[in-house]
Design an enzyme around this catalytic site. Structure first.
Site, PDB file in Angstrom:
ATOM      1  N   LYS A  94       0.868  -1.191   0.000  1.00 10.01           N
ATOM      2  CA  LYS A  94       0.000   0.000   0.000  1.00 10.01           C
ATOM      3  C   LYS A  94       0.895   1.227   0.000  1.00 10.01           C
ATOM      4  CE  LYS A  94      -3.973   2.024   0.367  1.00 10.01           C
ATOM      5  NZ  LYS A  94      -3.592   2.748  -0.872  1.00 10.01           N
ATOM      6  N   LYS A 118       5.642   3.268   8.314  1.00  8.63           N
ATOM      7  CA  LYS A 118       4.480   4.148   8.508  1.00  8.63           C
ATOM      8  C   LYS A 118       3.200   3.322   8.570  1.00  8.63           C
ATOM      9  CE  LYS A 118       4.386   7.544   5.681  1.00  8.63           C
ATOM     10  NZ  LYS A 118       4.187   8.495   4.589  1.00  8.63           N
ATOM     11  N   LYS A 130       5.293   1.661  -3.141  1.00  9.45           N
ATOM     12  CA  LYS A 130       5.214   3.021  -3.679  1.00  9.45           C
ATOM     13  C   LYS A 130       5.443   2.960  -5.177  1.00  9.45           C
ATOM     14  CE  LYS A 130       4.698   7.375  -2.492  1.00  9.45           C
ATOM     15  NZ  LYS A 130       3.882   7.994  -1.434  1.00  9.45           N
ATOM     16  N   ASP A 170      -0.216  10.824  -4.543  1.00  7.53           N
ATOM     17  CA  ASP A 170       0.947  11.451  -3.912  1.00  7.53           C
ATOM     18  C   ASP A 170       1.189  12.742  -4.704  1.00  7.53           C
ATOM     19  OD1 ASP A 170       3.265  10.856  -1.851  1.00  7.53           O
ATOM     20  OD2 ASP A 170       4.306  11.564  -3.629  1.00  7.53           O
ATOM     21  N   THR A 214      -4.318  13.424   5.309  1.00  7.56           N
ATOM     22  CA  THR A 214      -2.890  13.555   5.620  1.00  7.56           C
ATOM     23  C   THR A 214      -2.630  14.876   6.347  1.00  7.56           C
ATOM     24  OG1 THR A 214      -2.442  12.289   3.622  1.00  7.56           O
ATOM     25  CG2 THR A 214      -0.573  13.381   4.660  1.00  7.56           C
ATOM     26  N   ASN A 245      -2.176  19.057  -1.719  1.00  9.82           N
ATOM     27  CA  ASN A 245      -3.182  18.361  -0.931  1.00  9.82           C
ATOM     28  C   ASN A 245      -2.857  18.381   0.570  1.00  9.82           C
ATOM     29  OD1 ASN A 245      -3.673  15.333   0.305  1.00  9.82           O
ATOM     30  ND2 ASN A 245      -5.474  16.217  -0.650  1.00  9.82           N
TER      31      ASN A 245
HETATM   32  P1  NAP Z   1       0.760  17.797  -4.198  1.00  8.59           P
HETATM   33  O1  NAP Z   1      -0.698  17.978  -3.953  1.00  8.59           O
HETATM   34  O2  NAP Z   1       1.231  17.506  -5.558  1.00  8.59           O
HETATM   35  O3  NAP Z   1       1.492  19.104  -3.642  1.00  8.59           O
HETATM   36  C1  NAP Z   1       2.879  19.185  -3.563  1.00  8.59           C
HETATM   37  C2  NAP Z   1       3.256  20.590  -3.113  1.00  8.59           C
HETATM   38  O4  NAP Z   1       4.656  20.604  -2.857  1.00  8.59           O
HETATM   39  C3  NAP Z   1       3.006  21.642  -4.174  1.00  8.59           C
HETATM   40  O5  NAP Z   1       2.729  22.865  -3.554  1.00  8.59           O
HETATM   41  C4  NAP Z   1       4.340  21.687  -4.916  1.00  8.59           C
HETATM   42  O6  NAP Z   1       4.592  22.920  -5.578  1.00  8.59           O
HETATM   43  C5  NAP Z   1       5.310  21.474  -3.774  1.00  8.59           C
HETATM   44  N1  NAP Z   1       6.527  20.811  -4.306  1.00  8.59           N
HETATM   45  C6  NAP Z   1       6.598  19.621  -4.934  1.00  8.59           C
HETATM   46  N2  NAP Z   1       7.853  19.346  -5.315  1.00  8.59           N
HETATM   47  C7  NAP Z   1       8.577  20.391  -4.904  1.00  8.59           C
HETATM   48  C8  NAP Z   1       9.942  20.706  -4.985  1.00  8.59           C
HETATM   49  N3  NAP Z   1      10.825  19.882  -5.585  1.00  8.59           N
HETATM   50  N4  NAP Z   1      10.345  21.869  -4.435  1.00  8.59           N
HETATM   51  C9  NAP Z   1       9.460  22.703  -3.828  1.00  8.59           C
HETATM   52  N5  NAP Z   1       8.152  22.451  -3.713  1.00  8.59           N
HETATM   53  C10 NAP Z   1       7.726  21.327  -4.252  1.00  8.59           C
HETATM   54  O7  NAP Z   1       1.350  16.619  -3.274  1.00  8.59           O
HETATM   55  P2  NAP Z   1       0.895  16.185  -1.814  1.00  8.59           P
HETATM   56  O8  NAP Z   1       0.030  15.000  -1.942  1.00  8.59           O
HETATM   57  O9  NAP Z   1       0.425  17.359  -1.034  1.00  8.59           O
HETATM   58  O10 NAP Z   1       2.286  15.664  -1.205  1.00  8.59           O
HETATM   59  C11 NAP Z   1       3.178  16.514  -0.504  1.00  8.59           C
HETATM   60  C12 NAP Z   1       4.112  15.672   0.359  1.00  8.59           C
HETATM   61  O11 NAP Z   1       3.343  14.906   1.294  1.00  8.59           O
HETATM   62  C13 NAP Z   1       4.970  14.660  -0.389  1.00  8.59           C
HETATM   63  O12 NAP Z   1       6.212  14.515   0.282  1.00  8.59           O
HETATM   64  C14 NAP Z   1       4.177  13.380  -0.250  1.00  8.59           C
HETATM   65  O13 NAP Z   1       4.987  12.228  -0.399  1.00  8.59           O
HETATM   66  C15 NAP Z   1       3.678  13.531   1.172  1.00  8.59           C
HETATM   67  N6  NAP Z   1       2.518  12.715   1.520  1.00  8.59           N
HETATM   68  C16 NAP Z   1       1.359  12.810   0.818  1.00  8.59           C
HETATM   69  C17 NAP Z   1       0.267  12.055   1.205  1.00  8.59           C
HETATM   70  C18 NAP Z   1      -1.069  12.187   0.534  1.00  8.59           C
HETATM   71  O14 NAP Z   1      -2.030  11.596   1.022  1.00  8.59           O
HETATM   72  N7  NAP Z   1      -1.212  12.960  -0.523  1.00  8.59           N
HETATM   73  C19 NAP Z   1       0.374  11.161   2.272  1.00  8.59           C
HETATM   74  C20 NAP Z   1       1.568  11.089   2.988  1.00  8.59           C
HETATM   75  C21 NAP Z   1       2.632  11.877   2.605  1.00  8.59           C
HETATM   76  P3  NAP Z   1       4.441  22.976  -7.169  1.00  8.59           P
HETATM   77  O15 NAP Z   1       2.978  22.877  -7.443  1.00  8.59           O
HETATM   78  O16 NAP Z   1       5.034  24.292  -7.524  1.00  8.59           O
HETATM   79  O17 NAP Z   1       5.229  21.808  -7.712  1.00  8.59           O
END
Ligand code: NAP
Length: 449
Positions: A94, A118, A130, A170, A214, A245
């Site tokens: 998962k 986790k 993943k 993600d 999250t 997100n």
């Molecule tokens: P998301 O909706 O795609 O948002 C990612 C955010 O981070 C955007 O604001 C993006 O800016 C910024 N970002 C991405 N890459 C970057 C980089 N190299 N440098 C600076 N800013 C960057 O993704 P998300 O789901 O919120 O995920 C964010 C983090 O949480 C990740 O580490 C992910 O693995 C972790 N996470 C997510 C979940 C989940 O349920 N979604 C669960 C556990 C952990 P831009 O739009 O400008 O790229």
């Protein structure tokens, strides 16, 4: 790496380096876990004899494949996609799918490795995996995204299944992408197998509160860390990196619990709004219009946009890194501590570098690593699977309550495990050992497989 490993663990790490050349994020994630496992091998020598750690560091299966697709002008593009099925001792693999140009095997392996522990911490029956692709969804039309997702699933479907491997979203993969991926899976297999994907839309098998989970979970965890110190989130000033997100719903819950989020960012710049970030504006820009965060100042003239600004330089009581890996380094951590930050909880995966973690631990501030602090997302995915299995659909309040209870439990388990191993308040050690023990005991029971 900054911390020296136990003499039994150093050769295991050297072997990981040797077998996985060039995968620096994976090395970093493995080192961070091994740093804390020395005392476990003293207490459980059988895990060394059975080579449990060596086995955990080697994925059960790694799938790499080509994804050809055509853009709106008819030009053909080739991307590379991955699914790393890391560990299934506790349940089906998962973990989310990431679409970002920086994706390569080392990123997916670091994320998959973290996911094992986790998922174990949630107490729910899910293994770790993943996936993702170096496809860049930015600037693509809806049709291009759909064609890419369909092409990807045309290969991926054969590796998935509700009892085998269950992806989710993600970075770069949200509701829209999950719709296209699930649709193609359904079409190819001729099965409405809801439990094969989580993060689905509410009308077709999704769970209420999954979108929020999250970010909300990260804030629940922060609140628990503060409570353990006789403090609370009420009245705290917060900065949140990212505006995706996780960031959006961390901001929402922080506001609900009486804190004020004054800054957030994207990969091009940051917004500082001393009155408090206006969530409706942020959601409109990011979730509906899909624009850059700089657009925020069109709606709020008193907010400041700083191109390439360092969000960790904004003074705050609480910092929530919610963007990406290694976004907060040793210098940033020092700046946060010097500016009076008392708590850091990671909504993102591995956002703090090893140097940054040492700064937080030396300063004895409350530091919640991603494995524990952002586990609410995958926990609610497991709740989505439960609802799918019983063909049920829970209310928002009930699902959120379950999420909150899970986060309180994760905090308690990390806290108590750290105390048991003589490191009270060290959530890194608590999370790693607690998660590891659950997986290791299951692997041990199942023999050499
Ligand atoms: P998301 O909706 O795609 O948002 C990612 C955010 O981070 C955007 O604001 C993006 O800016 C910024 N970002 C991405 N890459 C970057 C980089 N190299 N440098 C600076 N800013 C960057 O993704 P998300 O789901 O919120 O995920 C964010 C983090 O949480 C990740 O580490 C992910 O693995 C972790 N996470 C997510 C979940 C989940 O349920 N979604 C669960 C556990 C952990 P831009 O739009 O400008 O790229």
């Amino acid at each position: 790496m900054t911390v020296k490993l136990d003499e039994k663990l150093e050769p295991i790490f050297q072997d990981v380096l040797h077998r996985n050349p060039g995968e620096s994020e994976f090395h970093q994630a493995v080192h961070e876990v091994l740093e804390t496992l020395g005392p476990v091998l003293v207490k459980y020598p059988e895990f060394a004899d059975k080579k449990i750690i060596q086995r955990i560091c080697e994925p059960e299966r790694q799938i790499i494949f080509r994804v050809p697709w055509q853009d709106d002008s008819g030009e053909i593009h080739i991307n590379r996609a991955f699914r790393v099925e890391f560990n299934s001792a506790l349940g089906p693999y998962k973990g989310g799918m990431r679409f970002h140009p920086s994706v390569y095997l080392g990123i997916i392996k670091f994320l998959g490795f973290e996911q094992i522990f986790k998922n174990a911490l949630t107490g729910l029956p899910i293994g770790g995996g993943k996936g993702g692709s170096d496809f860049d969804p930015k600037g693509k039309s809806d049709d291009e995204i759909m064609r890419f997702c369909q092409s990807m699933m045309t290969e991926l479907y054969r590796h998935l299944g509700e009892y085998t491997d269950v992806p989710a979203g993600d970075i770069g993969v949200g509701g829209r992408e999950i719709g296209y991926l699930f649709g193609q899976y359904k079409r190819i297999t001729n099965r409405y197998e809801s439990g094969v994907f989580t993060g689905k839309g509410l009308d077709w098998g999704g769970s209420r509160a999954r979108t929020e989970a999250t970010g909300y979970g990260t804030v629940f965890f922060t609140h628990e860390m503060l409570k353990a110190r006789g403090d609370s989130l009420e009245g705290k000033t917060v900065v949140v990196s990212g505006s995706g997100n996780v960031a959006i719903y961390a901001i929402e819950k922080a506001h609900e619990l009486g804190a004020k989020v004054i800054a957030c960012s994207d990969s091009q710049g940051m917004i500082v709004h001393e009155r408090g970030i206006d969530l409706q504006t942020l959601k409109r820009i990011k979730e509906v219009e899909r624009r850059r965060i700089s657009a925020y100042t069109e709606y709020h003239k008193d907010a400041k946009y700083v191109e390439d600004g360092n969000i960790w330089s904004v003074p705050c009581d609480v910092a929530l890194p919610c963007a990406t890996q290694n976004e907060l380094n040793g210098k940033d951590a020092k700046m946060l501590v010097e500016n009076g930050c008392v708590a850091v909880a990671e909504g993102a995966n591995m956002p703090t570098t090893p140097e940054g973690i040492i700064v937080f631990q030396d300063a004895k501030i409350a530091y919640g690593p991603g494995k524990a602090a952002n586990a609410g997302g995958v926990a609610t995915s497991a709740l989505e699977m439960q609802q799918n299995a019983s063909r049920d659909s829970w209310t928002f309040d009930y699902t959120q309550k379950r999420l909150e209870e899970i986060m309180i439990d994760i905090h308690k388990n990390c806290y108590e495990t750290a105390a048991e191993f003589g490191a009270e308040g060290n959530y890194v050690l608590g999370a790693n050992i607690n998660g590891f023990l659950r997986v290791a005991k299951a692997m041990n029971a199942m023999g050499v497989i």
